[in-house]
Design an enzyme around this catalytic site. Structure first.
Site, PDB file in Angstrom:
ATOM      1  N   ASP A  37      -0.820  23.619  35.248  1.00  0.00           N
ATOM      2  CA  ASP A  37       0.769  23.093  35.141  1.00  0.00           C
ATOM      3  C   ASP A  37       1.680  24.150  35.434  1.00  0.00           C
ATOM      4  OD1 ASP A  37      -0.800  21.158  34.025  1.00  0.00           O
ATOM      5  OD2 ASP A  37      -0.132  21.163  31.927  1.00  0.00           O
ATOM      6  N   GLU A  39       1.420  26.560  37.742  1.00  0.00           N
ATOM      7  CA  GLU A  39       1.707  26.549  39.239  1.00  0.00           C
ATOM      8  C   GLU A  39       2.399  25.214  39.648  1.00  0.00           C
ATOM      9  OE1 GLU A  39      -1.996  28.618  41.230  1.00  0.00           O
ATOM     10  OE2 GLU A  39      -2.604  27.073  39.740  1.00  0.00           O
ATOM     11  N   TYR A  40       2.186  23.913  39.100  1.00  0.00           N
ATOM     12  CA  TYR A  40       3.020  23.096  39.538  1.00  0.00           C
ATOM     13  C   TYR A  40       4.381  23.166  39.176  1.00  0.00           C
ATOM     14  CZ  TYR A  40       4.488  18.041  39.889  1.00  0.00           C
ATOM     15  OH  TYR A  40       5.509  16.919  40.330  1.00  0.00           O
ATOM     16  N   ASP A  41       4.958  23.609  38.030  1.00  0.00           N
ATOM     17  CA  ASP A  41       6.233  23.707  37.683  1.00  0.00           C
ATOM     18  C   ASP A  41       7.035  24.679  38.372  1.00  0.00           C
ATOM     19  OD1 ASP A  41       5.880  22.060  35.766  1.00  0.00           O
ATOM     20  OD2 ASP A  41       5.459  23.396  34.157  1.00  0.00           O
ATOM     21  N   LEU A  86      -2.990 -16.256  34.430  1.00  0.00           N
ATOM     22  CA  LEU A  86      -4.375 -16.749  34.519  1.00  0.00           C
ATOM     23  C   LEU A  86      -4.821 -17.665  33.473  1.00  0.00           C
ATOM     24  CD1 LEU A  86      -5.587 -12.701  35.011  1.00  0.00           C
ATOM     25  CD2 LEU A  86      -5.772 -14.526  36.705  1.00  0.00           C
ATOM     26  N   GLU A 117     -12.813  -7.123  37.096  1.00  0.00           N
ATOM     27  CA  GLU A 117     -12.067  -5.701  36.589  1.00  0.00           C
ATOM     28  C   GLU A 117     -11.491  -5.870  35.179  1.00  0.00           C
ATOM     29  OE1 GLU A 117     -10.091  -7.004  40.133  1.00  0.00           O
ATOM     30  OE2 GLU A 117      -8.017  -6.708  38.847  1.00  0.00           O
ATOM     31  N   LYS A 119      -8.946  -6.487  32.374  1.00  0.00           N
ATOM     32  CA  LYS A 119      -7.516  -7.139  32.077  1.00  0.00           C
ATOM     33  C   LYS A 119      -6.717  -6.242  31.366  1.00  0.00           C
ATOM     34  CE  LYS A 119      -5.204 -11.141  31.182  1.00  0.00           C
ATOM     35  NZ  LYS A 119      -4.143 -11.146  30.426  1.00  0.00           N
ATOM     36  N   ASP A 121      -3.741  -4.847  29.177  1.00  0.00           N
ATOM     37  CA  ASP A 121      -2.790  -5.468  28.229  1.00  0.00           C
ATOM     38  C   ASP A 121      -1.469  -4.745  28.159  1.00  0.00           C
ATOM     39  OD1 ASP A 121      -2.010  -7.274  26.579  1.00  0.00           O
ATOM     40  OD2 ASP A 121      -3.001  -6.748  24.686  1.00  0.00           O
ATOM     41  N   GLU A 178      -0.181  -3.771  36.640  1.00  0.00           N
ATOM     42  CA  GLU A 178       0.362  -3.682  35.030  1.00  0.00           C
ATOM     43  C   GLU A 178       0.697  -2.503  34.737  1.00  0.00           C
ATOM     44  OE1 GLU A 178      -0.283  -6.815  34.151  1.00  0.00           O
ATOM     45  OE2 GLU A 178      -0.440  -6.765  31.835  1.00  0.00           O
ATOM     46  N   TYR A 230      -3.357  -4.355  41.114  1.00  0.00           N
ATOM     47  CA  TYR A 230      -4.540  -5.210  41.405  1.00  0.00           C
ATOM     48  C   TYR A 230      -4.136  -6.045  42.254  1.00  0.00           C
ATOM     49  CZ  TYR A 230      -1.798  -7.453  37.565  1.00  0.00           C
ATOM     50  OH  TYR A 230      -0.678  -7.782  36.827  1.00  0.00           O
ATOM     51  N   LYS A 318     -11.562 -13.739  27.934  1.00  0.00           N
ATOM     52  CA  LYS A 318     -11.299 -12.944  26.811  1.00  0.00           C
ATOM     53  C   LYS A 318     -12.396 -12.575  26.037  1.00  0.00           C
ATOM     54  CE  LYS A 318      -6.976 -13.231  27.332  1.00  0.00           C
ATOM     55  NZ  LYS A 318      -5.877 -13.494  26.310  1.00  0.00           N
ATOM     56  N   CYS A 412       9.978 -10.492  -9.735  1.00  0.00           N
ATOM     57  CA  CYS A 412      10.259 -10.003  -8.216  1.00  0.00           C
ATOM     58  C   CYS A 412       9.889  -8.463  -8.457  1.00  0.00           C
ATOM     59  CB  CYS A 412      11.515 -10.376  -7.710  1.00  0.00           C
ATOM     60  SG  CYS A 412      11.901  -9.471  -6.398  1.00  0.00           S
ATOM     61  N   CYS A 415      13.381  -6.669  -8.048  1.00  0.00           N
ATOM     62  CA  CYS A 415      14.685  -6.772  -8.799  1.00  0.00           C
ATOM     63  C   CYS A 415      13.985  -7.114 -10.344  1.00  0.00           C
ATOM     64  CB  CYS A 415      15.611  -7.657  -8.352  1.00  0.00           C
ATOM     65  SG  CYS A 415      15.351  -9.232  -8.276  1.00  0.00           S
ATOM     66  N   CYS A 430      11.644 -15.064  -5.099  1.00  0.00           N
ATOM     67  CA  CYS A 430      12.670 -14.658  -6.044  1.00  0.00           C
ATOM     68  C   CYS A 430      14.003 -15.386  -5.641  1.00  0.00           C
ATOM     69  CB  CYS A 430      12.999 -13.244  -5.639  1.00  0.00           C
ATOM     70  SG  CYS A 430      14.192 -12.322  -6.539  1.00  0.00           S
ATOM     71  N   CYS A 435      19.146  -9.886  -5.397  1.00  0.00           N
ATOM     72  CA  CYS A 435      17.905  -8.903  -5.361  1.00  0.00           C
ATOM     73  C   CYS A 435      18.291  -7.992  -4.276  1.00  0.00           C
ATOM     74  CB  CYS A 435      16.794  -9.906  -5.095  1.00  0.00           C
ATOM     75  SG  CYS A 435      15.224  -9.101  -4.449  1.00  0.00           S
TER      76      CYS A 435
HETATM   77  S1  IVH Z   1      -4.178 -10.661  38.513  1.00  0.00           S
HETATM   78  C1  IVH Z   1      -2.934 -14.509  40.167  1.00  0.00           C
HETATM   79  N1  IVH Z   1      -5.527  -8.700  37.492  1.00  0.00           N
HETATM   80  O1  IVH Z   1      -2.653 -10.933  33.062  1.00  0.00           O
HETATM   81  C2  IVH Z   1      -3.543 -13.408  39.358  1.00  0.00           C
HETATM   82  N2  IVH Z   1      -3.980  -9.806  36.275  1.00  0.00           N
HETATM   83  O2  IVH Z   1      -2.761 -13.528  32.058  1.00  0.00           O
HETATM   84  C3  IVH Z   1      -2.409 -12.869  38.511  1.00  0.00           C
HETATM   85  N3  IVH Z   1      -3.163  -8.614  34.079  1.00  0.00           N
HETATM   86  O3  IVH Z   1       0.507 -11.806  34.616  1.00  0.00           O
HETATM   87  C4  IVH Z   1      -2.728 -11.594  38.049  1.00  0.00           C
HETATM   88  N4  IVH Z   1      -4.813  -7.184  34.245  1.00  0.00           N
HETATM   89  O4  IVH Z   1       0.000  -9.361  34.072  1.00  0.00           O
HETATM   90  C5  IVH Z   1      -4.544  -9.735  37.287  1.00  0.00           C
HETATM   91  N5  IVH Z   1      -6.735  -6.871  36.395  1.00  0.00           N
HETATM   92  C6  IVH Z   1      -5.609  -7.707  36.308  1.00  0.00           C
HETATM   93  C7  IVH Z   1      -4.796  -7.820  35.351  1.00  0.00           C
HETATM   94  C8  IVH Z   1      -3.947  -8.906  35.020  1.00  0.00           C
HETATM   95  C9  IVH Z   1      -3.644  -7.688  33.443  1.00  0.00           C
HETATM   96  C10 IVH Z   1      -2.094  -9.621  33.561  1.00  0.00           C
HETATM   97  C11 IVH Z   1      -1.032  -9.779  34.744  1.00  0.00           C
HETATM   98  C12 IVH Z   1      -0.781 -11.445  34.488  1.00  0.00           C
HETATM   99  C13 IVH Z   1      -1.496 -11.623  33.199  1.00  0.00           C
HETATM  100  C14 IVH Z   1      -2.051 -13.226  33.286  1.00  0.00           C
END
Ligand code: IVH
Length: 682
Positions: A37, A39-41, A86, A117, A119, A121, A178, A230, A318, A412, A415, A430, A435
């Site tokens: 780090d 060196e990078y700085d 999706l 792959e 998903k 969040d 994402e 993705y 899911k 309550c 209060c 209440c 309150c």
């Molecule tokens: S593909 C047409 N790949 O999930 C395909 N989406 O529920 C659309 N998401 O709006 C996206 N990981 O924000 C894809 N590996 C992944 C993902 C992914 C998360 C999200 C994405 C999408 C939402 C749909």
């Protein structure tokens, strides 16, 4: 004074930028740095000095990630290709069904090749690169139109500012991915927020979204965000045959791509990979709630096409929700703004799916009875996706006999006034008008993000100002002075000024926000917006009758009566007058739809239709005309929109060259819908 740029310095700057970008990639994308780090700085500082001295800054210089000024608002961005969502599958059988459906549609018995792959969040993002340089980053929004968050996304170190590496560079490309926050980072951020008395984020996704949707990029910089790419939207100057080929190109071009992504031919292999991902998900640094299965071949994807909002060629499996067991230490009741007392449990802290859980709501007293929950019980707690943790069941075998029932409170907890439980209602309430918990909750609601949006006036500060007697009602917020704040715990000169500034800023608001913030029973954000669509200004609501409100289709009797009661109460009207006249609230109403607009939402707009729509063309033409629009058969510079169906003709090409906006039939309906005061629910 800047000095003239000698050739060797120019080369040095260019080399430094390249080198630093490479190290950034090693560190943030590959997670395997090759320099320290320090060196990078050192290199970074050297580059910064040269850039300043010679006033030569490359667009992809790492110094350009930070320092952009705060924005007033985000500009809207239309996605060239819509960003889809999706379909979900909740069992392996549903994934198998999906595969069978595709085989049927493709009229083939051959095994289909998929990619699998995780998903992520987080928050979907589109990154547009022109001639290899990051041009714009936009949020998904409603899929068609998002917000320009470029300056915030630039601060994410794993986002390449320039497409580099071994891959070919396209003329223009929309890369989709994402943006997310690691679980550790999320925990750290929430701890910090707790100490600063700021509202906590419910989950890493909200934290990521909140960090990206910041007008001030310096806040985004301070939050460590990541990206996983993705997919792509529009692309020029390069083509891909498969998802796996695209992922390889993204990797070669130094983009971060999904962890554990694999190609799998045939359903059984797909399910194997899904299981692998599910089994290792607790070891991921990020939150994932599923696995995405996509047809690998882009040609087949094209053939399968899309439904309204989702492609036919992909599905999200899911995962089962995260569960854990822990012990209930205490149960308490918390008083909300309408006086409802909600029980909640405090647990021995337990990590569930990477997040520490130490409390959860028990919803209501019936639920406690039904599940037979007692203090001291061992319970199974579940955290599903973005849902706040909740108690699933009591592990009765673990009972020792020392567990204690927690009776419905008679007083309550805030209060000590008596509480009531109306016949047939689950809520315990209440009913005291004084309150302190209710009053404080009303003030918190007033200042909240969906309401007057006063930053810095969250739970802890409201409690502080209330106990110090500085605010007894939300109206008092506008009487606060800086001097009142300085010297209070957590308030110094700067923080006091910040709060006063935030209060001042909140005075410019919209009618919808203001109505929501008043906390009228049953009036949430949706109802507030509906009122704003129908009433031009606050005054028009004074003395409104319940009958008038029920003329708005979606307003039922209960809500109409509550709105009418509020606006027929003299004290309330006096209060509103004081807020507007004495405190200078400036309430605009951009949501209002005049009668004329409502009848003619498309007035003054010219449309051209091309391709096959889901409704007969004549019907669509009639619809446009009935709503005040004009339909023309040929595209010209005066065309406002081209409505595009399947197999569009040459008109589309012409429209594109003229820069005419393209919309789908669904979007046309949406345009009309947005201008109606009485929208139907879809
Ligand atoms: S593909 C047409 N790949 O999930 C395909 N989406 O529920 C659309 N998401 O709006 C996206 N990981 O924000 C894809 N590996 C992944 C993902 C992914 C998360 C999200 C994405 C999408 C939402 C749909």
């Amino acid at each position: 004074m800047t000095e003239k740029l000698p050739d060797n310095i120019k080369k040095e700057i260019e080399k430094l930028v390249q080198e630093l970008n490479y190290h950034c990639y090693r560190y943030y994308v590959l997670d395997s740095p090759v320099i320290s780090d320090a060196e990078y700085d050192k290199l970074y500082r050297h580059l910064k000095e040269l850039e300043e001295k010679y006033n030569y800054v490359l667009p992809d210089s790492p110094t350009q990630r930070i320092g952009a000024p705060a924005l007033e608002k985000f500009e809207k961005v239309r996605h060239t290709e819509p960003m889809l969502s999706l379909d979900n599958a909740f069992s392996y059988d549903e994934v198998r069904e999906f595969d069978k459906r595709l085989k049927r549609l493709l009229n083939s018995k051959d095994d289909i090749e998929y990619t699998v792959e995780p998903k992520y969040d987080g928050l979907a993002m589109e990154l547009t690169y022109r001639k290899g340089l990051l041009f714009r980053a936009s949020t998904r929004g409603d899929g068609y139109e998002g917000e320009d968050v470029t300056q915030n996304i630039r601060t994410i170190k794993s986002v390449p500012l320039k497409i580099e590496g071994e891959g070919k560079i396209p003329e223009e490309i929309d890369i989709r991915g994402e943006v997310y926050m690691d679980i550790d980072e999320f925990d750290k951020l929430n701890k910090q927020r707790e100490q600063n008395n700021e509202p906590l984020f419910a989950n890493p996704r909200n934290a990521a979204a909140g960090s990206v949707r910041q007008l001030d990029p310096s806040i985004t910089t301070s939050r460590k965000l990541h990206l996983a790419c993705y997919g792509i939207g529009m692309v020029k100057g390069i083509s891909f045959k498969r998802q796996s080929e695209l992922i390889n190109w993204l990797k070669e071009s130094r983009f971060p791509t999904p962890a554990k992504i694999k190609v799998a031919k045939g359903m059984e292999k797909v399910i194997e990979v899904i299981t692998e991902i599910e089994e290792s998900r607790n070891s991921f640094s990020f939150e994932t709630d599923g696995a995405v299965v996509k047809v690998n071949d882009f040609g087949l994807q094209q053939k399968l096409g899309v439904k309204t909002r989702e492609p036919r060629w992909a599905i999200a499996y899911k995962f089962q929700a995260h569960q854990g067991t822990t012990k209930i230490r205490e149960i308490h009741g918390s008083v909300g703004r309408t006086g409802v007392i909600t029980p909640f449990a405090i647990f021995e802290p337990v990590r569930i799916g990477g997040v520490t859980v130490s409390r959860s709501t028990l919803h209501n007293w019936d639920e406690i009875e039904r599940k037979d929950i007692k203090v001291g019980d061992t319970v199974v707690v579940e955290r599903a996706g973005d849902v706040i943790p909740h108690v699933i069941m009591v592990v009765k075998e673990k009972r020792t006999g020392k567990e204690k029932r927690f009776p419905i409170p008679e007083k309550c907890p805030a209060c000590s006034s008596r509480v009531v439980r109306e016949e047939g209602e689950v809520a315990v309430r209440c009913v005291s008008l004084h309150c302190p918990a209710q009053v404080q909750e009303k003030i918190i609601h007033f200042a909240s993000r969906g309401g007057m949006d006063i930053e810095g006036l969250g739970e802890k500060n409201v409690e502080l100002l209330y106990t110090k007697g500085l605010i007894k009602h939300f109206e008092d917020i506008y009487k606060l002075k800086k001097e009142d704040l300085i010297g209070l715990p957590r308030f110094a000169e700067k923080s006091a000024q910040n709060l006063i500034d935030a209060i001042e800023r909140s005075k410019r608001t919209t009618l919808a926000r203001f109505l929501f913030s008043l906390g009228i029973s049953h009036v949430g954000e949706f109802a507030a917006k509906l009122l704003a669509k129908n009433y031009e200004n606050l005054r028009k609501l004074y003395r409104v009758s319940p009958e008038e409100i029920t003329e708005i289709k979606q307003m039922g009797k209960k809500i109409a009566s509550s709105i009418s009661t509020f606006f027929n109460d003299k004290k309330n009207l006096d209060l509103l007058n004081v807020m507007v006249k004495d405190h200078g609230l400036k309430i605009k109403n951009p949501d209002f739809i005049s009668e004329k607009e409502e009848h003619m939402p498309l007035e003054g707009l010219t449309f051209v239709i091309t391709g096959t729509l889901s409704k007969p063309r004549k019907e669509v033409e009639d619809l446009i005309e009935a709503n005040g629009g004009h339909v023309s058969s040929a595209v010209s510079a005066s065309t406002d929109y081209i409505v595009v169906g399947e197999d569009p003709g040459s008109k589309l090409q012409k429209a594109k060259t003229l820069g005419v906006k393209t919309i789908s039939y669904d979007e046309l309906l949406k345009m009309i819908e947005q201008k109606t005061r009485n929208p139907m629910l879809f």
